[in-house]
Design an enzyme around this catalytic site. Structure first.
Site, PDB file in Angstrom:
ATOM      1  N   LYS A 274       0.849  -1.198   0.000  1.00  0.00           N
ATOM      2  CA  LYS A 274       0.000   0.000   0.000  1.00  0.00           C
ATOM      3  C   LYS A 274       0.882   1.244   0.000  1.00  0.00           C
ATOM      4  O   LYS A 274       2.008   1.212   0.478  1.00  0.00           O
ATOM      5  CB  LYS A 274      -0.854   0.014   1.276  1.00  0.00           C
ATOM      6  N   ARG A 348     -10.703 -11.032   1.202  1.00  0.00           N
ATOM      7  CA  ARG A 348     -11.601 -12.004   0.560  1.00  0.00           C
ATOM      8  C   ARG A 348     -10.990 -13.398   0.545  1.00  0.00           C
ATOM      9  O   ARG A 348     -11.707 -14.392   0.507  1.00  0.00           O
ATOM     10  CB  ARG A 348     -11.979 -11.512  -0.843  1.00  0.00           C
TER      11      ARG A 348
HETATM   12  N1  BES Z   1      -8.225  -3.650   4.146  1.00  0.00           N
HETATM   13  C1  BES Z   1      -8.354  -3.171   2.828  1.00  0.00           C
HETATM   14  C2  BES Z   1      -9.621  -2.355   2.628  1.00  0.00           C
HETATM   15  C3  BES Z   1      -9.643  -1.030   3.295  1.00  0.00           C
HETATM   16  C4  BES Z   1      -9.120   0.087   2.671  1.00  0.00           C
HETATM   17  C5  BES Z   1     -10.231  -0.895   4.523  1.00  0.00           C
HETATM   18  C6  BES Z   1      -9.182   1.313   3.288  1.00  0.00           C
HETATM   19  C7  BES Z   1     -10.293   0.330   5.137  1.00  0.00           C
HETATM   20  C8  BES Z   1      -9.765   1.430   4.513  1.00  0.00           C
HETATM   21  C9  BES Z   1      -8.400  -4.325   1.836  1.00  0.00           C
HETATM   22  O1  BES Z   1      -7.658  -5.431   2.196  1.00  0.00           O
HETATM   23  C10 BES Z   1      -7.827  -3.815   0.568  1.00  0.00           C
HETATM   24  O2  BES Z   1      -6.690  -3.490   0.554  1.00  0.00           O
HETATM   25  N2  BES Z   1      -8.644  -3.751  -0.476  1.00  0.00           N
HETATM   26  C11 BES Z   1      -8.208  -3.251  -1.727  1.00  0.00           C
HETATM   27  C12 BES Z   1      -8.692  -4.194  -2.786  1.00  0.00           C
HETATM   28  C13 BES Z   1      -8.075  -3.943  -4.129  1.00  0.00           C
HETATM   29  C14 BES Z   1      -6.610  -4.292  -4.120  1.00  0.00           C
HETATM   30  C15 BES Z   1      -8.816  -4.784  -5.146  1.00  0.00           C
HETATM   31  C16 BES Z   1      -8.812  -1.878  -1.903  1.00  0.00           C
HETATM   32  O3  BES Z   1      -9.951  -1.672  -1.477  1.00  0.00           O
HETATM   33  O4  BES Z   1      -8.135  -1.005  -2.407  1.00  0.00           O
HETATM   34 MN    MN Z   2      -5.634  -5.209   1.611  1.00  0.00          MN
END
Ligand code: BES
Ligand code: MN
Ligand code: ZN
Length: 495
Positions: A274, A348
């Site tokens: 990230k 997921r």
């Molecule tokens: N934990 C994150 C989702 C999230 C993002 C929760 C911001 C709270 C605040 C999840 O694991 C994630 O990273 N999702 C990605 C998915 C993408 C890579 C398809 C996202 O939402 O960007």
């Molecule tokens: Mn994630």
């Protein structure tokens, strides 16, 4: 801070006490409340006239008690309940009272209830406690003291007409609060202090309340064949754990409701790292697991008549030489294979195995999962509503109605085979991302591939689980979203 429920005597006030009174609109200005104050020698009518007080929301009288009264200070709150959000409006009033209590220098406070029902009194008590909660355990004493007005914990008395009924109701609601605060504590806690093992140890404490807790170690999870869940955990020094919590509150029935929680203790994104800004927030990526643990505590404390099993997947998503990579193909417990496109779409993967396990082992009547699953749900719904994805309209309506009472709002989102083509893969049965558009929907559709013939709801709490705007009943980074909603659903709505 504890609330003592005491019998309201006719008119005797105590020295050095501050008194709080709630006045609901004009009508109650001439009701029992007024009579009480007349008996105690306090000319309430004159005050109200001089202050132009009508008992409306937000109106406040705060005066030093006149000489002829034994009391120290008298504070009067105007209040109009909101019929649509009845629970929440009483809790919010409690929050406003809590804020006032924290801001004044007295530490003996009695709230006089002349017209409120037991339940309303209890909700006000819950609101006070939720407002006062702070997560300051890592601040030095000096910093903590800056926030305090007095050295002593305030003593709060609720003076009520029906002591037994009010006491019972207050206790029930304080138990709900204790579950919500457990969830807040867990989410606020940083990942260096709270990994899968520490979380499991906290869950084990629920054993004392009659919850049966199974902790599965990494080797056992491997033996089961949870290839997706374990892939996520591979990059972390701290091994994955799976929790199964059993609450058996209805011995005559074998109907079972299953809950599933995403418990990613920290989500760095893994190899698909990230961006650095606000990565620190990802200590909250176990918000679903935290809410479910808080809920199990409430069920046990309140001896709710229901049978609930909770399955929680705990791990940490880290980049490392051992970490899983984009392009990897992994095999889930269900036998279906997944091509990993992004190691950041890890929630997921955890849930794919957890949901499958929940169905195969327990054959529940209803399955509900809670997860901070996608950033996309925040884009879609902001921080007001959690996303609700379900294959059952009745379940959806009930969950929404239960949440609305506590201002834990859900908004229905689509599950539809149309999204399936976005997650079809060239190399495996599916891939773990569906592109930029409709990210929360493709994530939910992905989960649906692991659901077989069960009434199911997926609640995406990424937007509401942490870093929310403060309000009367929450000054904490993490509000503990989901505990009140699920406990209300399980007590009063589940069929
Ligand atoms: N934990 C994150 C989702 C999230 C993002 C929760 C911001 C709270 C605040 C999840 O694991 C994630 O990273 N999702 C990605 C998915 C993408 C890579 C398809 C996202 O939402 O960007
Ligand atoms: Mn994630
Ligand atoms: Zn995540």
């Amino acid at each position: 801070m504890n609330i003592n429920v005491k019998q309201l005597k006719k008119s005797d006030l105590e020295l050095n006490h501050s008194y709080i009174l709630i006045v609901k609109g004009r009508a109650s200005l001439s009701g029992n409340a007024l009579k009480f104050w007349q008996k105690s020698g306090f000319d309430f009518a004159a005050i109200k006239q001089s202050e132009n007080f009508n008992g409306k929301n937000g109106e406040l009288i705060d005066i030093i008690a006149p000489q002829n009264i034994k009391a120290n200070r008298i504070i009067i709150f105007g209040f109009e309940p909101d019929e649509k959000q009845k629970y929440f409006s009483f809790m919010r009033l409690g929050g406003i009272i809590g804020r006032k209590i924290s801001s004044i220098k007295t530490n003996k406070i009695s709230i006089i209830f002349t017209d409120e029902s037991d339940e309303e009194i209890a909700l006000i008590g819950a609101g006070i406690k939720l407002n006062i909660y702070k997560f300051d355990k890592y601040m030095s004493k000096k910093e903590q003291d800056k926030n305090k007005k007095t050295d002593k914990e305030p003593i709060i008395n609720f003076l009520v007409k029906n002591k037994k009924g009010a006491q019972e109701a207050v206790e029930k609601r304080q138990n709900l609060v204790s579950g919500i605060l457990l969830a807040r504590d867990l989410i606020n806690e940083p990942a260096n202090m709270l990994g899968p093992e520490e979380f499991s140890n906290i869950a084990l404490k629920l054993t004392d309340l009659g919850v049966r807790v199974e902790v599965f170690a990494k080797e056992q999870i491997e033996k089961l064949g949870m290839g997706a869940f374990l892939a996520v955990a591979k990059g972390s020094e701290r091994p994955a754990k799976m929790l199964v919590l059993h609450y058996n509150g209805d011995k005559e029935n074998d109907n079972l409701i299953a809950l599933a929680g995403k418990g990613v203790m920290f989500d760095s994104g893994g190899i698909s790292l990230k961006p650095a800004n606000s990565m620190q927030d990802m200590k909250a990526d176990m918000g679903g697991a935290a809410a479910i643990l808080g809920l199990m505590k409430v069920l046990a404390l309140n001896k709710v008549k229901n049978n609930v099993v909770a399955i929680i997947g705990l791990c940490e998503n880290m980049p490392d030489g051992k970490a899983y990579r984009p392009g990897d193909i992994i095999k889930t417990l269900s036998g279906q294979t997944i091509e990993v496109i992004s190691t950041d779409a890890e929630g997921r993967l955890v849930l794919a195995d957890i949901l499958w396990y929940a169905q195969k082992r327990f054959k529940p009547r209803i399955l509900i999962d809670l997860a901070t699953l996608t950033g996309a749900i925040m884009v879609g719904l902001g921080q007001e509503f959690a996303g609700l994805f379900t294959n059952d309209k009745i379940l959806a309506d009930k969950l929404m109605e239960a949440g609305e009472k506590y201002n834990e709002k859900l908004w229905p989102m689509p599950l539809h085979p149309a999204y399936d083509k976005l997650i079809d893969s060239k190399f495996a049965d599916m891939k773990n991302t569906g592109g930029r558009y409709g990210g929360a929907c493709t994530a939910a559709q992905f989960l649906a591939r692991f659901i077989k013939d069960v009434r199911w709801a997926h609640i995406d709490i990424a937007g509401v689980g942490f870093a929310v705007k403060q309000n009367e009943i929450n000054n904490s980074w993490a509000p503990g979203f989901g505990v009140a909603l699920l406990s209300e659903y399980l007590q009063n709505f589940a069929d």
